[in-house]
Design a protein around this motif. Structure first.
Motif, PDB file in Angstrom:
ATOM      1  N   THR A 290      -2.700  20.759  68.011  1.00 58.04           N
ATOM      2  CA  THR A 290      -1.834  20.596  66.841  1.00 58.04           C
ATOM      3  C   THR A 290      -2.080  21.744  65.882  1.00 58.04           C
ATOM      4  N   SER A 291      -1.071  22.042  65.073  1.00 56.98           N
ATOM      5  CA  SER A 291      -1.182  23.130  64.101  1.00 56.98           C
ATOM      6  C   SER A 291      -0.336  22.768  62.893  1.00 56.98           C
ATOM      7  N   THR A 292      -0.947  22.053  61.971  1.00 56.96           N
ATOM      8  CA  THR A 292      -0.238  21.611  60.774  1.00 56.96           C
ATOM      9  C   THR A 292      -1.124  21.838  59.558  1.00 56.96           C
ATOM     10  N   ALA A 293      -0.531  21.680  58.388  1.00 51.22           N
ATOM     11  CA  ALA A 293      -1.285  21.750  57.139  1.00 51.22           C
ATOM     12  C   ALA A 293      -1.782  20.375  56.732  1.00 51.22           C
ATOM     13  N   ALA A 294      -1.794  19.447  57.661  1.00 42.66           N
ATOM     14  CA  ALA A 294      -2.194  18.064  57.394  1.00 42.66           C
ATOM     15  C   ALA A 294      -3.567  17.799  58.005  1.00 42.66           C
ATOM     16  N   ILE A 295      -3.976  16.537  57.981  1.00 40.74           N
ATOM     17  CA  ILE A 295      -5.219  16.111  58.619  1.00 40.74           C
ATOM     18  C   ILE A 295      -4.845  15.324  59.866  1.00 40.74           C
ATOM     19  N   ASP A 296      -5.062  15.924  61.017  1.00 38.94           N
ATOM     20  CA  ASP A 296      -4.843  15.280  62.312  1.00 38.94           C
ATOM     21  C   ASP A 296      -6.208  14.917  62.891  1.00 38.94           C
ATOM     22  N   THR A 297      -6.412  13.657  63.246  1.00 43.94           N
ATOM     23  CA  THR A 297      -7.740  13.235  63.694  1.00 43.94           C
ATOM     24  C   THR A 297      -7.614  11.993  64.591  1.00 43.94           C
ATOM     25  N   SER A 298      -8.746  11.485  65.051  1.00 46.17           N
ATOM     26  CA  SER A 298      -8.847  10.274  65.869  1.00 46.17           C
ATOM     27  C   SER A 298      -7.970  10.327  67.116  1.00 46.17           C
ATOM     28  N   PRO A 299      -8.082  11.359  67.944  1.00 43.94           N
ATOM     29  CA  PRO A 299      -7.274  11.412  69.162  1.00 43.94           C
ATOM     30  C   PRO A 299      -7.800  10.468  70.235  1.00 43.94           C
ATOM     31  N   SER A 300      -6.887   9.999  71.091  1.00 44.65           N
ATOM     32  CA  SER A 300      -7.249   9.091  72.178  1.00 44.65           C
ATOM     33  C   SER A 300      -6.294   9.304  73.344  1.00 44.65           C
ATOM     34  N   PHE A 301      -6.846   9.515  74.546  1.00 46.36           N
ATOM     35  CA  PHE A 301      -6.041   9.739  75.741  1.00 46.36           C
ATOM     36  C   PHE A 301      -5.413   8.447  76.257  1.00 46.36           C
ATOM     37  N   SER A 302      -4.244   8.577  76.876  1.00 47.25           N
ATOM     38  CA  SER A 302      -3.704   7.506  77.706  1.00 47.25           C
ATOM     39  C   SER A 302      -4.553   7.436  78.974  1.00 47.25           C
ATOM     40  N   PRO A 303      -4.614   6.290  79.655  1.00 48.16           N
ATOM     41  CA  PRO A 303      -5.498   6.160  80.818  1.00 48.16           C
ATOM     42  C   PRO A 303      -5.141   7.096  81.971  1.00 48.16           C
ATOM     43  N   ASP A 304      -3.899   7.573  82.051  1.00 48.02           N
ATOM     44  CA  ASP A 304      -3.554   8.528  83.104  1.00 48.02           C
ATOM     45  C   ASP A 304      -3.765   9.977  82.678  1.00 48.02           C
ATOM     46  N   GLY A 305      -4.207  10.200  81.434  1.00 48.67           N
ATOM     47  CA  GLY A 305      -4.535  11.534  80.958  1.00 48.67           C
ATOM     48  C   GLY A 305      -3.359  12.406  80.582  1.00 48.67           C
ATOM     49  N   THR A 306      -2.147  11.872  80.611  1.00 55.31           N
ATOM     50  CA  THR A 306      -0.974  12.696  80.340  1.00 55.31           C
ATOM     51  C   THR A 306      -0.558  12.705  78.877  1.00 55.31           C
ATOM     52  N   ILE A 308      -1.677  11.819  74.531  1.00 55.03           N
ATOM     53  CA  ILE A 308      -2.717  11.646  73.528  1.00 55.03           C
ATOM     54  C   ILE A 308      -2.071  11.016  72.297  1.00 55.03           C
ATOM     55  N   VAL A 309      -2.709   9.989  71.775  1.00 57.01           N
ATOM     56  CA  VAL A 309      -2.275   9.374  70.535  1.00 57.01           C
ATOM     57  C   VAL A 309      -3.282   9.770  69.461  1.00 57.01           C
ATOM     58  N   PHE A 310      -2.825   9.959  68.211  1.00 59.07           N
ATOM     59  CA  PHE A 310      -3.717  10.400  67.133  1.00 59.07           C
ATOM     60  C   PHE A 310      -3.149   9.959  65.803  1.00 59.07           C
ATOM     61  N   GLU A 311      -3.949  10.103  64.750  1.00 61.74           N
ATOM     62  CA  GLU A 311      -3.463   9.782  63.405  1.00 61.74           C
ATOM     63  C   GLU A 311      -3.258  11.074  62.630  1.00 61.74           C
ATOM     64  N   SER A 312      -2.275  11.063  61.721  1.00 57.58           N
ATOM     65  CA  SER A 312      -1.968  12.244  60.913  1.00 57.58           C
ATOM     66  C   SER A 312      -1.343  11.806  59.600  1.00 57.58           C
ATOM     67  N   ASP A 313      -1.618  12.566  58.539  1.00 56.35           N
ATOM     68  CA  ASP A 313      -0.976  12.293  57.251  1.00 56.35           C
ATOM     69  C   ASP A 313       0.110  13.322  56.954  1.00 56.35           C
ATOM     70  N   ARG A 314       0.637  13.961  57.995  1.00 55.57           N
ATOM     71  CA  ARG A 314       1.650  15.000  57.819  1.00 55.57           C
ATOM     72  C   ARG A 314       2.920  14.477  57.154  1.00 55.57           C
ATOM     73  N   SER A 341      -4.325   3.982  61.261  1.00 55.48           N
ATOM     74  CA  SER A 341      -5.380   4.934  61.629  1.00 55.48           C
ATOM     75  C   SER A 341      -6.120   4.436  62.866  1.00 55.48           C
ATOM     76  N   GLN A 342      -7.006   5.286  63.374  1.00 58.18           N
ATOM     77  CA  GLN A 342      -7.939   4.976  64.460  1.00 58.18           C
ATOM     78  C   GLN A 342      -7.259   4.409  65.704  1.00 58.18           C
ATOM     79  N   PRO A 343      -6.205   5.068  66.207  1.00 61.87           N
ATOM     80  CA  PRO A 343      -5.547   4.547  67.410  1.00 61.87           C
ATOM     81  C   PRO A 343      -6.450   4.652  68.634  1.00 61.87           C
TER      82      PRO A 343
END
Length: 444
Positions: A290-306, A308-314, A341-343
């Motif tokens: 990701t490339s934003t001026a926000a706070i992107d954090t708490s990433p989590s993969f789907s079980p097949d690895g394809t 990613i879910v995450f939280e952002s305040d963008r 948050s925290q997905p």
């Protein structure tokens, strides 16, 4: 009778789905109609004291009974209602057990073979039909008797519900002790029922957000030594070795393994914003996602690895976003009231758990991967850090009541009907559930 109880169990677990078809291994495919306000009652099950030397058999059966009761789907009969102490090699008196109220019966035996190794055997009976549903034997080191109890619990649970097991697992968490203004935080690990606690750090640094590898005995977490930038680290549970992930000039946080355990996705602070990066643990190659001026954090993969879910305040407040694993197709998926948050993606791939803040309270909920079907499971003053059981049927989180007290761990199932405290030595936060230990080792 077990078919009738299974019907009630599945009705409760299906929630508001109009029709559900399911085919557990022991039964033909059954279809259940689910109506509003369906009443769920746990299955009455008898766990007989296992035969064997000393009280070891009784201790093993006690673990099984405790596990099944804590799952919320079973109601073990009190021993005072047992009509007999069944012998392992003789068929039980099924009519007597039926009159006692049992719909299923577990019998067993724990002995030692000539080499001194522990031999545990069990049988699961359908009391109504008098048929054996399953039976197994296990041979292991005597020191592993508690794990045998967990493995048998998983076998019984899976046969009667059709869901995968979750008892032969561990939980890593942050142990908190001392006064609130100067709390000592140590990384700790224990069996899922609170036994066998051991500490992985000594409390000389801040530790948060531990996460288990799906494919190895590694744990990643964020650690901060006073006066230094927080760093993502990996610790191996078998060797105790530790390593810092990357040599970034700024704070790294919220690490999580990919499903194959070969990559870590994490958040890297850069000035006033933070973005999601992925590192290959073999080559140490790093990819910015990701490339934003926000706070992107708490990433989590789907079980097949394809994905990613995450939280952002963008968008102005914390919301949940999803993207392809290469960073493409970023899109918002949470649109309810409040902030998210925290997905955490379910191991089954069917739901994403989250923390939701609204009206001064914190809730733990789930939604489908496209953001639809949002459902709140539990609410309180301060609930945080959802993590999934390996069967995708339960979520572990911590609840802090505020004041001078501290957090405690709780487990809730995806219907919201079952909520149980999880014992810890002291206050606790930031839990993470391991995969099934047997499956985890089989992959190595």
């Amino acid at each position: 009778m077990i078919n009738r109880l299974l019907s009630r169990l599945l009705i409760a677990l299906a929630l508001v789905v109009p029709m559900i078809a399911i085919a557990p291994a022991a039964f033909a495919q059954l279809t259940f109609r689910v109506g509003p306000g369906g009443q769920f009652q746990p299955m009455p099950i008898a766990i007989a004291d296992f035969a064997g030397e000393g009280d070891l058999g009784q201790r093993v059966s006690g673990i099984i009974s405790n596990n099944l009761q804590r799952s919320g789907y079973f109601a073990p009969l009190d021993r005072s209602r047992f009509p007999e102490r069944p012998a392992f090699d003789v068929a039980p008196r099924f009519e007597a057990w039926k009159l006692a109220g049992a719909q299923a019966l577990v019998t067993g035996r724990v002995t030692r073979d000539p080499s001194g190794r522990l031999k545990a055997e069990f049988r699961l009976w359908d009391v109504d039909t008098g048929q054996q549903l399953t039976g197994q034997q296990y041979v292991t080191d005597p020191n592993f008797w508690r794990r045998v109890g967990h493995i048998i619990s998983d076998a019984v649970y899976t046969k009667l519900t059709g869901f995968g097991g979750f008892f032969d697992t561990r939980i890593v968490f942050v142990d908190e002790s001392g006064p609130k203004e100067n709390r000592r935080k140590r990384l700790a690990i224990m069996d899922q029922d609170g036994a066998n606690v051991r500490y992985l750090t000594q409390g000389d640094s801040l530790v948060v957000t531990p996460r288990y590898s799906p494919a190895s005995q590694d744990i990643t977490y964020m650690s901060q030594v006073e006066g230094q930038q927080p760093r993502v680290q990996v610790i191996n549970l078998e060797t105790g070795s530790r390593q810092v992930v990357g040599n970034f000039p700024d704070m790294t946080s919220s690490p999580r393994f990919s499903p194959d355990g070969q990559r870590i996705v994490m958040s890297l602070q850069q000035g006033g914003n933070a973005n999601i990066f992925m590192m290959d643990l073999n080559t140490r190659a790093t990819t910015r996602l990701t490339s934003t001026a926000a706070i992107d954090t708490s990433p989590s993969f789907s079980p097949d690895g394809t994905q990613i879910v995450f939280e952002s305040d963008r968008g102005g407040q914390q919301q949940i976003y999803a993207m392809n694993a290469d960073g493409s197709n970023q899109r918002r998926i949470s649109f309810g009231d409040g902030s998210y948050s925290q997905p955490a993606w379910s191991p089954r791939g069917d739901y994403i758990a989250f923390t939701k803040r609204r009206a001064g309270g914190f809730a733990i909920g789930i939604m489908k991967p496209d953001g639809s079907g949002e459902r709140i499971l539990t609410e309180g003053f301060h609930n945080e850090s959802p993590t999934w059981a390996p069967n995708g049927q339960y979520i572990l989180f911590f609840r802090d009541p505020g004041g001078q007290a501290g957090g405690k761990l709780y487990m809730v199932d995806i219907t919201g009907r079952v909520e149980q405290p999880v014992p810890t030595p002291s206050y606790a936060s930031d839990p993470a559930w391991s995969p099934l230990l047997s499956e985890n080792r089989a992959q190595n």
